[in-house]
Enzyme design. Structure first.
Site, PDB file in Angstrom:
ATOM      1  N   GLY A   1     -88.947 -52.572 -17.797  1.00  0.00           N
ATOM      2  CA  GLY A   1     -87.997 -53.587 -18.259  1.00  0.00           C
ATOM      3  C   GLY A   1     -88.023 -54.940 -17.582  1.00  0.00           C
TER       4      GLY A   1
ATOM      5  N   MET B   1     -92.768 -48.176 -26.707  1.00  0.00           N
ATOM      6  CA  MET B   1     -93.995 -47.424 -26.976  1.00  0.00           C
ATOM      7  C   MET B   1     -93.900 -46.500 -28.185  1.00  0.00           C
ATOM      8  SD  MET B   1     -95.971 -48.612 -24.722  1.00  0.00           S
ATOM      9  CE  MET B   1     -97.349 -47.523 -24.521  1.00  0.00           C
ATOM     10  N   LYS B   2     -93.064 -46.852 -29.116  1.00  0.00           N
ATOM     11  CA  LYS B   2     -92.906 -46.001 -30.291  1.00  0.00           C
ATOM     12  C   LYS B   2     -93.235 -46.846 -31.520  1.00  0.00           C
ATOM     13  CE  LYS B   2     -90.852 -42.059 -31.476  1.00  0.00           C
ATOM     14  NZ  LYS B   2     -91.248 -40.815 -30.889  1.00  0.00           N
TER      15      LYS B   2
ATOM     16  N   LEU C   1     -92.653 -48.135 -35.105  1.00  0.00           N
ATOM     17  CA  LEU C   1     -91.515 -48.215 -36.041  1.00  0.00           C
ATOM     18  C   LEU C   1     -92.019 -47.919 -37.453  1.00  0.00           C
ATOM     19  CD1 LEU C   1     -89.963 -51.467 -34.582  1.00  0.00           C
ATOM     20  CD2 LEU C   1     -88.972 -49.187 -34.408  1.00  0.00           C
TER      21      LEU C   1
ATOM     22  N   HIS D   1     -97.208 -58.785 -26.240  1.00  0.00           N
ATOM     23  CA  HIS D   1     -98.395 -57.958 -26.012  1.00  0.00           C
ATOM     24  C   HIS D   1     -99.242 -58.579 -24.895  1.00  0.00           C
ATOM     25  CE1 HIS D   1    -101.506 -55.108 -27.081  1.00  0.00           C
ATOM     26  NE2 HIS D   1    -102.378 -56.086 -26.976  1.00  0.00           N
TER      27      HIS D   1
ATOM     28  N   ASN E   1     -89.466 -57.584 -18.805  1.00  0.00           N
ATOM     29  CA  ASN E   1     -89.211 -58.565 -19.872  1.00  0.00           C
ATOM     30  C   ASN E   1     -87.751 -58.548 -20.294  1.00  0.00           C
ATOM     31  OD1 ASN E   1     -91.715 -60.049 -20.638  1.00  0.00           O
ATOM     32  ND2 ASN E   1     -92.515 -57.971 -20.715  1.00  0.00           N
TER      33      ASN E   1
ATOM     34  N   ASN F   1     -92.614 -58.893 -30.912  1.00  0.00           N
ATOM     35  CA  ASN F   1     -93.212 -58.081 -29.848  1.00  0.00           C
ATOM     36  C   ASN F   1     -93.950 -58.970 -28.858  1.00  0.00           C
ATOM     37  OD1 ASN F   1     -94.071 -55.688 -28.498  1.00  0.00           O
ATOM     38  ND2 ASN F   1     -96.051 -55.837 -29.509  1.00  0.00           N
TER      39      ASN F   1
HETATM   40  C1  GRF Z   1     -95.628 -55.651 -20.984  1.00  0.00           C
HETATM   41  O1  GRF Z   1     -96.859 -55.889 -20.389  1.00  0.00           O
HETATM   42  C2  GRF Z   1     -95.669 -55.948 -22.468  1.00  0.00           C
HETATM   43  O2  GRF Z   1     -96.522 -56.978 -22.800  1.00  0.00           O
HETATM   44  C3  GRF Z   1     -96.171 -54.646 -23.039  1.00  0.00           C
HETATM   45  O3  GRF Z   1     -95.572 -53.655 -22.251  1.00  0.00           O
HETATM   46  C4  GRF Z   1     -95.256 -54.183 -20.966  1.00  0.00           C
HETATM   47  C5  GRF Z   1     -93.798 -53.970 -20.743  1.00  0.00           C
HETATM   48  O4  GRF Z   1     -93.411 -54.338 -19.445  1.00  0.00           O
HETATM   49  N1  GRF Z   1     -95.908 -54.552 -24.450  1.00  0.00           N
HETATM   50  P1  GRF Z   1     -91.884 -54.406 -19.039  1.00  0.00           P
HETATM   51  O5  GRF Z   1     -91.282 -53.026 -19.334  1.00  0.00           O
HETATM   52  O6  GRF Z   1     -91.225 -55.476 -19.828  1.00  0.00           O
HETATM   53  O7  GRF Z   1     -91.891 -54.691 -17.556  1.00  0.00           O
END
Ligand code: GRF
Length: 189
Positions: A16, A91-92, A94, A110, A18, A108
């Site tokens: 988490g 990680m799911k 949709l 990435h 982000n 999203n």
């Molecule tokens: C990030 O690198 C994002 O780009 C990818 O999964 C990771 C999530 O990191 N989709 P966090 O849980 O936000 O630290």
């Protein structure tokens, strides 16, 4: 000052960072959004602690997360007046139903410069391919994995002696900066 902040929901599965960055920014007076709901498919996701610490409503999804549950969730999100759904390490996959329902509302982040390196293990693949740059991309979610319309990208230079950890750390730092700014921009437009 912003009179009424737009509600966003953040979907997570893990640590988490982000989510934390989105929350931190949302606390600024001039910020136009508020993280109103955090949804996780993992009950032990560290990001849930960040949500709880910030007194944000959370929800855990079931393992299967079948269509009936997705339909229910869609209703809840509408009732909560959620303007954007931000996937942050969710990680799911949709369902097409859910993606269609919130067309151009699901975003999203990435960890690669899309369209390069869709899917998992992006950094190691970029390193192995001896790329000069890696980075991150923010895009709309479409039915095809990591293939929706690109909203923003940030390049990160790959250094000669880069390790996976070092590169990941530098890209993540940029992700954490870019995501809140992009969401603010989307809410504004
Ligand atoms: C990030 O690198 C994002 O780009 C990818 O999964 C990771 C999530 O990191 N989709 P966090 O849980 O936000 O630290």
């Amino acid at each position: 000052m912003i009179k009424k902040k737009a509600n966003i929901a953040v979907f997570i599965s893990g640590r988490g960072t982000n989510l934390k960055a989105l929350i931190l920014r949302s606390k600024k007076k001039k910020c136009n959004y508020k993280v109103a709901y955090v949804i996780s498919n993992k009950k032990n996701a560290d990001g849930l602690k960040i949500a709880k610490k910030n007194k944000i409503l959370t929800k855990i999804l079931s393992r299967s997360f079948l269509k009936t549950e997705q339909k229910k969730l869609a209703k809840i999100l509408i009732n909560k007046n959620i303007k954007f759904i931000c996937l942050a390490g969710f990680m799911k996959i949709l369902s097409p139903y859910f993606i269609n329902f919130f067309k151009n509302k699901i975003i999203n982040i990435h960890p690669s410069l899309l369209p390069k390196y869709k899917g998992l293990n992006t950094h190691i693949r970029a390193l192995k391919a001896k790329e000069k740059f890696s980075g991150c991309t923010i895009h709309y979610v479409s039915k095809k994995l990591d293939s929706g319309k690109i909203i923003a990208k940030k390049k990160v230079k790959i250094l000669k002696k880069d390790s996976l950890k070092k590169l990941e750390k530098r890209v993540l730092k940029e992700e954490n900066k870019l995501y809140p700014l992009v969401i603010e921009k989307l809410v504004r437009s």
